[in-house]
Every structure is written in C-alpha cells, then in structure tokens.
Design an enzyme around this catalytic site. Structure first.
Site, mmCIF file in Angstrom:
data_model
loop_
_atom_site.group_PDB
_atom_site.id
_atom_site.type_symbol
_atom_site.label_atom_id
_atom_site.label_comp_id
_atom_site.label_asym_id
_atom_site.label_seq_id
_atom_site.Cartn_x
_atom_site.Cartn_y
_atom_site.Cartn_z
ATOM 1 N N ARG A 39 64.605 -12.472 100.550
ATOM 2 C CA ARG A 39 65.868 -13.200 100.756
ATOM 3 C C ARG A 39 67.090 -12.311 100.541
ATOM 4 N NH1 ARG A 39 63.938 -19.031 98.513
ATOM 5 N NH2 ARG A 39 63.637 -19.918 100.579
ATOM 6 N N LYS A 202 52.111 -32.085 102.755
ATOM 7 C CA LYS A 202 53.113 -33.130 102.497
ATOM 8 C C LYS A 202 53.384 -33.977 103.741
ATOM 9 C CE LYS A 202 55.405 -29.944 99.390
ATOM 10 N NZ LYS A 202 55.812 -28.702 100.071
ATOM 11 N N GLY A 351 57.674 -22.109 103.621
ATOM 12 C CA GLY A 351 57.268 -21.080 102.671
ATOM 13 C C GLY A 351 55.816 -20.667 102.789
ATOM 14 N N GLY A 374 62.575 -26.121 104.326
ATOM 15 C CA GLY A 374 63.202 -27.444 104.307
ATOM 16 C C GLY A 374 64.313 -27.534 105.339
#
Ligand code: AMP
Length: 395
Positions: A39, A202, A351, A374
């Site tokens: 990042r 999820k 991720g 996200g």
C-alpha cells in the site's frame, strides 16, 4: 462528470494535503515492522509526482487499523514514516497527533517539507465525518488530494467532509484514478463474453454485488464457501460445509433472479471430515453428511477454466476454497492460472484473492490488481463511492 486528477492541478509552491491508505499489516511481535509494504509502495507514484511538481509542503494522512477513536501505540503510523523516509531519501516528519495547535506553526517553518500526520482514527471525529475536524485538517493546505482508494467507500472526515473546504481544489491521486478507470472499464464497457468469478465466505457481504453483476455478465461463476448456500437452495446436500440458513435464503433469491441461467456452481468438491483435515475428492454435487467442502473439485476446475478461457473480460473476487491451507488451494490457483493464460482484460479485487494471485506467481499477468476489496465491491454494487463523489461535486 470526469474525475479531476493531480495532473490537472497547479501544484508549484502549494501546500498539499493528501489522504492515502497506509493501512499496512504489522508483524504481530514487532509492531515496528511492516510485513507487506504494497500500500505504501503504490502511493509512491503520487508522492513523487507531487514532489517533482514543486509543492512547498506535502502533508500526508491515513488511518491505520481500528483504534476506535483512542490513542493506541499499536496502531501508530511511525513505521510508515520510517519506511517512507527510507524510500524517498528525505526526512519525513511524523506528528504526535493528526490535529494539534503546534502543527500549523511547525508547517510554517521552511525546514518542514514532508509530514505524515499520526493515525486519523485516534480521533473519534474521523469516522464520525466531523466537519470541525475536517476543517482543522483543511487549514494546513491549499490543495486536497485523495489517493486512498481502499478507504473511498467510507464517508469519513478525511475522505468526505474535507472536500467542502477545497472548492475547485480537490483532486484524485494517480492510484485512485487508476483504480476507478479499471473498474469503469469492466463495468461500463466490458468486452464480451464478460465472466465474473465470486468466491470466499461472506455471502451476505457479496450478495448485492452478485445481484448487480448478474445483469451485466454472460457467466457468473460461484465457488468457495459462497457456493454451498446456492447448492443447498437448489436442494443439494452440503454436509457440514459453511452454510447459514440466512445465506440459503439470500441464495434462493439470486437463483430466482437468474433467468438467463448465467450462474455456474461446483459439480464436485474436495472435502474433509474437519476443517484442515485429510482431503478427499467428492465426485458428486452432493456432499456426504459428515463432510465439509473446502475446495472445488477437478471436474469443476475444468468446467470453470473452460468458461474463463472463452472470456474477454474477467472480474474476480474471493478464493475458490480455504486456499491458505496447501491441501485446499488447487481450485484457487488453477483459476489464477486460467485467468493469467487468457487474452481477457482481468481485474482482481479483495484481500484474499489478491494474496492468492500474489502467491500463485501470476500477478504480473493480470490487467489490474485492485488494492481495495470493500471499495471495489461497493463500486460494483452502487456505481459510485462517497469519497469519489465528494471529489467530483464537493459536499
Ligand atoms: P472472503 O473474505 O469472503 O473473500 O472470504 C475469504 C475466506 O474464505 C478465505 O479465508 C478462505 O479460506 C475462506 N473460504 C473459501 N472457501 C472456503 C470453504 N469452502 N470453507 C471454508 N472457508 C473457505
């Protein structure tokens, strides 16, 4: 409305405040050690551009972890400041707090050029999108830049409220722009066949994304723990696999909406008696009562790879199995290989899928590897992100 980026800004001699996503993982034992610098590395393009353009001050800010509005040294950005100083070969001044009375004075000194503000989330006002806090941050600079794609789905003070204080002077950083362009390419004008691959665990988080994708794609491949609620909703046995009643109900809705029969689900599995136990191939859609599915099986790999090989655009989010365990990574890595070998435009986000792509050694073969899981899911679902909207229109 097009996104204005820093290449359109007059930067020479200006004080510039930039929101980055420096939310890097730290070593569990040694909290001064960054275990994956991706990042920060990806922010260097924007940082170097701003410095080359002759900004007078570069004030960087970011969140780090979830300290819940309290000062917590475990979430300090100090390791990032050290790493940046090393990468830039210049001093990076780390502040004690993101807002502080002495800070403006410090910035007034000629010797202060590059500053990293301490973790924004040490202040509860950050996640509360507090205008007063945003104003204090805004007071440090003439120009605001948002380069934090990974946080662009958050309506926080440093990504949202702050825009109000920079009318005509809020710009996208180079990474944010690249991320949005890659997603737009896939969502607005995808070369067909367009294939989406959704996996992971999820279901409720990704269900809206699937609903939205179903309209645009030619094929939607579902794997990983995501697949079992769908199989159960179709009347199959899933044994002890991850599968909540709530997710079965959600899957039922999607199956009903799938009029074009675009969904592809696993036809065989790699199963075990327990999570991480000895792997066995289950050569049927139905899984025996005492076993759990932990990866897609060989026939499914062939079927999914065949669909992928015909695609012109591929969007991927979520692994095909519990890929962290070497007995259950074959499905995920086989699909990585199939995507890497295709001529399609390939975009991977999330991720876990990104770390699978990195581990597979095929990362270079992907057209775009997104830094925000996200944020990319929310952009697919809603076609916009608060942080990007605010940049375009102010707030
Ligand atoms: P997500 O964050 O939704 O993309 O989920 C990623 C996680 O799902 C990874 O940690 C995988 O190990 C896990 N996962 C994928 N497939 C399975 C499965 N069949 N059983 C258990 N966990 C799985």
């Amino acid at each position: 409305m097009a996104l204005k980026d820093i290449t359109q800004a007059e930067l020479n001699g200006k004080r510039v405040i930039v929101r980055f996503d420096f939310n890097v993982p730290l070593d569990k034992e040694d909290k001064t050690k960054i275990t994956d610098t991706t990042r920060v590395d990806l922010a260097l393009e924007t940082i170097n551009y701003l410095l080359e353009q002759g900004v007078s001050k570069l004030i960087m800010m970011s969140h780090h972890g979830r300290p819940k509005g309290k000062v917590n040294p475990d979430f300090s950005l100090e390791p990032v400041a050290d790493y940046l100083a090393q990468k830039l070969g210049q001093e990076v001044l780390m502040t004690e707090a993101a807002v502080d009375v002495g800070l403006k004075e410090l910035l007034g000194l000629n010797s202060t050029k590059i500053v990293l503000l301490q973790n924004l989330r040490f202040h509860p006002e950050e996640t509360a999108n507090d205008e007063g806090f945003a104003k204090k941050l805004a007071n440090y600079a003439d120009i605001y830049v948002n380069d934090a794609f990974g946080a662009a789905h958050r309506m926080h003070a440093s990504t949202y409220a702050i825009n109000k204080f920079f009318p005509g002077n809020a710009f996208a950083g180079l990474l944010l722009k690249k991320e949005i362009e890659a997603l737009d390419k896939v969502l607005k004008s995808p070369a067909k066949p367009f294939v989406a691959v959704v996996g992971g665990a999820k279901v409720s988080d990704k269900i809206k994304t699937i609903e939205r994708l179903l309209v645009n794609v030619n094929n939607l491949i579902i794997g990983g723990a995501m697949a079992y609620p769908f199989l159960k909703a179709m009347g199959h046995e899933v044994g002890t696999s991850l599968c909540s009643d709530e997710d079965v109900a959600l899957a039922q809705g999607i199956l009903k909406a799938d009029k074009g029969k675009k969904l592809s689900l696993p036809i065989d599995h790699i199963v075990s008696n327990e999570f991480g136990g000895k792997p066995e191939t289950c050569d049927s859609i139905d899984i025996p009562a005492s076993q759990m599915g932990l990866d897609i099986g060989p026939k499914t790999i062939t079927q999914f790879s065949d669909i992928i090989s015909k695609a012109q655009t591929i969007l991927w989010n979520g692994p095909m199995g519990a890929f962290e365990l070497s007995d259950y990574n074959k499905g995920t890595f086989a699909l990585c290989e199939a995507m890497a070998g295709s001529d399609a435009y390939t975009l991977v986000g999330g991720g876990d899928s990104v770390s699978a792509v990195n581990q597979s050694g095929y990362a270079e073969k992907f057209s775009h590897v997104s830094t925000g899981g996200g944020a990319s899911l929310e952009y697919i679902e809603k076609g916009q992100l608060p942080g990007v909207q605010a940049l375009k229109f102010g707030v």
